[in-house]
Design an enzyme around this catalytic site. Structure first.
Site, PDB file in Angstrom:
ATOM      1  CB  VAL A  28      62.504   5.477 -49.669  1.00 18.87           C
ATOM      2  CG1 VAL A  28      61.193   5.778 -50.365  1.00 18.87           C
ATOM      3  CG2 VAL A  28      63.533   6.550 -49.997  1.00 18.87           C
ATOM      4  N   GLY A  29      64.211   5.495 -46.656  1.00 15.48           N
ATOM      5  CA  GLY A  29      65.404   4.974 -46.013  1.00 15.48           C
ATOM      6  C   GLY A  29      65.793   5.827 -44.829  1.00 15.48           C
ATOM      7  CE1 TYR A  33      77.632  11.341 -40.097  1.00 13.50           C
ATOM      8  CE2 TYR A  33      77.234   9.057 -39.497  1.00 13.50           C
ATOM      9  CZ  TYR A  33      78.059  10.164 -39.511  1.00 13.50           C
ATOM     10  OH  TYR A  33      79.300  10.099 -38.945  1.00 13.50           O
ATOM     11  CB  VAL A  35      65.289  10.845 -43.129  1.00 12.72           C
ATOM     12  CG1 VAL A  35      64.082  10.206 -43.792  1.00 12.72           C
ATOM     13  CG2 VAL A  35      65.230  10.681 -41.614  1.00 12.72           C
ATOM     14  CB  VAL A  36      66.947   8.496 -48.125  1.00  9.68           C
ATOM     15  CG1 VAL A  36      66.837   8.675 -49.634  1.00  9.68           C
ATOM     16  CG2 VAL A  36      68.409   8.487 -47.699  1.00  9.68           C
ATOM     17  CG  ASP A 148      85.203   3.439 -48.033  1.00  4.96           C
ATOM     18  OD1 ASP A 148      85.583   2.252 -47.906  1.00  4.96           O
ATOM     19  OD2 ASP A 148      84.208   3.888 -47.444  1.00  4.96           O
TER      20      ASP A 148
END
Length: 501
Positions: A28-29, A33, A35-36, A148
């Site tokens: 899904v993403g 860095y 993969v999700v 951040d």
């Protein structure tokens, strides 16, 4: 295989029972860095987000950042901070390259919520800010500076629950930590950066740097766009002073950076712009708090705990129901003080992974060297599933997941003492009513996207992952917190408003 089972390794391998527990369904993403993927927890039927971080040790600085974030997310367990559910045990202690981290699910982030909704109510603004400050109160109590904070690092779901993520730039403050070393790598997003960080203004930094960022985020909720979108440091300071007016002579005199001190000292005097003019139609109490959060001088900003006592949160805040963290031991971050080799970081990350594998941790502490495993690990199987799905994504196909091949019966993960239900799960503001179970997006009354399930962060942060949500059924919350949250929800039925349907 039978011979191997007789060697005493089945108990060791049984820690890999979670390999059968999670079934990857789709990618899904994707980011620089890793993969999700969305996955199903076969024990509960719920869906989780699994983030695969590729080649963790290619750059030591990136690996150290991942180590720092994994460690902080383990130590900072709070309803308003994203939670790591589990980390897959790698197939080899000394040779692993990738990491698979299982997260709780969030549908989107605050950036997308603000971008997609021009009709958020004052109640939404209040509840978002309350959760954000409550999380920061906990974080600052642990002597941690996030450094951040920005809308993309605040995950959100359809119930208006928000959670702070991306602790890759965070630092733990210790009394004897030199500020020059403490802040040398500060590279946070400029638009949300406190003025004292724009030119190394002050010699000693405080949690007020995060409070400024919270103020910028709150202003963005009210405006629907960033408050200080500076193109460079000088432009950033100009935008700040255009709204807040010129800083006082006392504030300027305490600036350690000579160029910044001279620039502000020679700047034409600017009057302060009334916030009611900058934010027309906003709740006056909200603007009063915003002015406090955006004080140019850090000593004039409230702490997160003080901000939560502001009249703006009357009827919502309760200091007795806001957890306080204990300061983190200096030993947890001893690695920050020395130069690390690749193998050093690998061993430290492996040690963190074992926190999610209690039995393996005991073997590790007893000196058992398990560098060569006799069975394929859950990570090996996930690699095959990820590769299969990624190939389909690359070809533009809707690829079905590979069928799982059970090599052992699934086993429940050992529950750690810190595994507790979210005490605020019952206190929510519905953004939309009528969502059918299993749907992966939420829409408002105008049938426009509200929280897109496809808005995935492309961040190096291990926590910056969003996946389609099917909210898991939680166990009964702690009684006191549940009662408090239910009372709050029942007592202000109109205050906790829903968007138009």
């Amino acid at each position: 295989m039978d011979a191997k089972k007789g060697s005493g390794e089945p108990e060791f391998f049984s820690e890999y029972g979670d390999a059968s527990r999670y079934e990857v369904t789709e990618v899904v993403g994707k980011g620089s860095y890793g993969v999700v993927a969305a996955a199903v927890d076969t024990h509960t039927g719920g869906r989780v987000a699994i983030k695969k971080i590729n080649d963790v040790f290619e750059h030591i600085s990136d690996a150290t950042r991942i180590l720092r974030e994994i460690k902080l997310l383990r130590l900072l367990r709070h309803p308003d901070i994203v939670e790591i559910k589990h980390i897959m045990l790698p197939p080899s202690r000394r040779e692993f390259r990738d990491i698979y981290i299982i997260f709780e699910l969030m549908e989107s982030d605050l950036h997308q919520v603000i971008k997609a909704n021009d009709d958020l109510t004052p109640e939404h603004h209040q509840f978002f800010l309350y959760q954000l400050l409550r999380g920061m109160k906990y974080i600052h109590a642990a002597s941690v500076f996030h450094r951040d904070l920005k809308p993309k690092n605040i995950l959100a779901n359809a119930d208006c629950k928000v959670k702070i993520c991306d602790f890759g730039l965070a630092r733990v403050s210790f009394d004897d930590t030199p500020s020059a070393i403490f802040w040398t790598d500060y590279v946070a997003t400029r638009w949300y950066r406190a003025p004292e960080l724009c030119g190394s203004f002050f010699s000693k930094y405080t949690p007020a740097i995060d409070i400024w960022s919270v103020g910028c985020i709150f202003a963005e909720m009210l405006m629907g766009k960033p408050l200080f979108p500076g193109k460079n440091v000088v432009h950033q300071l100009d935008l700040m002073t255009d709204l807040l007016g010129s800083p006082s002579g006392e504030t300027i005199s305490r600036i350690r950076n000579e160029k910044a001190r001279r620039y502000l000292g020679n700047m034409r005097k600017k009057p302060r712009v009334p916030f009611s003019q900058k934010f027309p139609g906003a709740d006056p109490m909200a603007l009063h708090l915003l002015e406090r959060l955006l004080a140019f001088d850090p000593k004039d900003r409230p702490t997160a705990a003080e901000a939560l006592t502001d009249p703006y949160f009357t009827g919502l805040a309760n200091s007795e129901r806001e957890p306080i963290a204990q300061p983190i031991s200096k030993l947890e971050f001893e690695f920050e003080r020395r130069k690390l080799a690749k193998d050093d970081v690998r061993e430290l990350i492996y040690r963190e992974i074992l926190e999610y594998h209690p039995q393996m941790m005991q073997k590790y502490l007893r000196g058992g060297d398990q560098s060569n495993f006799l069975y394929p690990s859950g990570v090996d199987r996930f690699k095959r599933q990820f590769a299969h799905l990624e190939e389909g994504v690359a070809q533009g196909d809707k690829t079905s997941p590979q069928l799982r091949q059970h090599v052992s019966l699934p086993r429940e993960r050992v529950v750690r003492n810190g595994d507790e239900p979210d005490p605020t799960a019952d206190y929510c503001i519905k953004l939309h009513v009528g969502e059918q179970p299993g749907h992966s997006s939420v829409t408002d009354g105008l049938n426009k996207p509200l929280l897109s399930a496809r808005n995935f962060l492309k961040s190096e942060s291990i926590g910056a992952s969003q996946c389609v949500v099917i909210k898991e059924k939680r166990e009964k919350d702690e009684e006191s917190m549940s009662e408090y949250m239910n009372e709050a929800a029942d007592g202000v039925p109109h205050k906790i408003a829903q968007l138009k349907t």
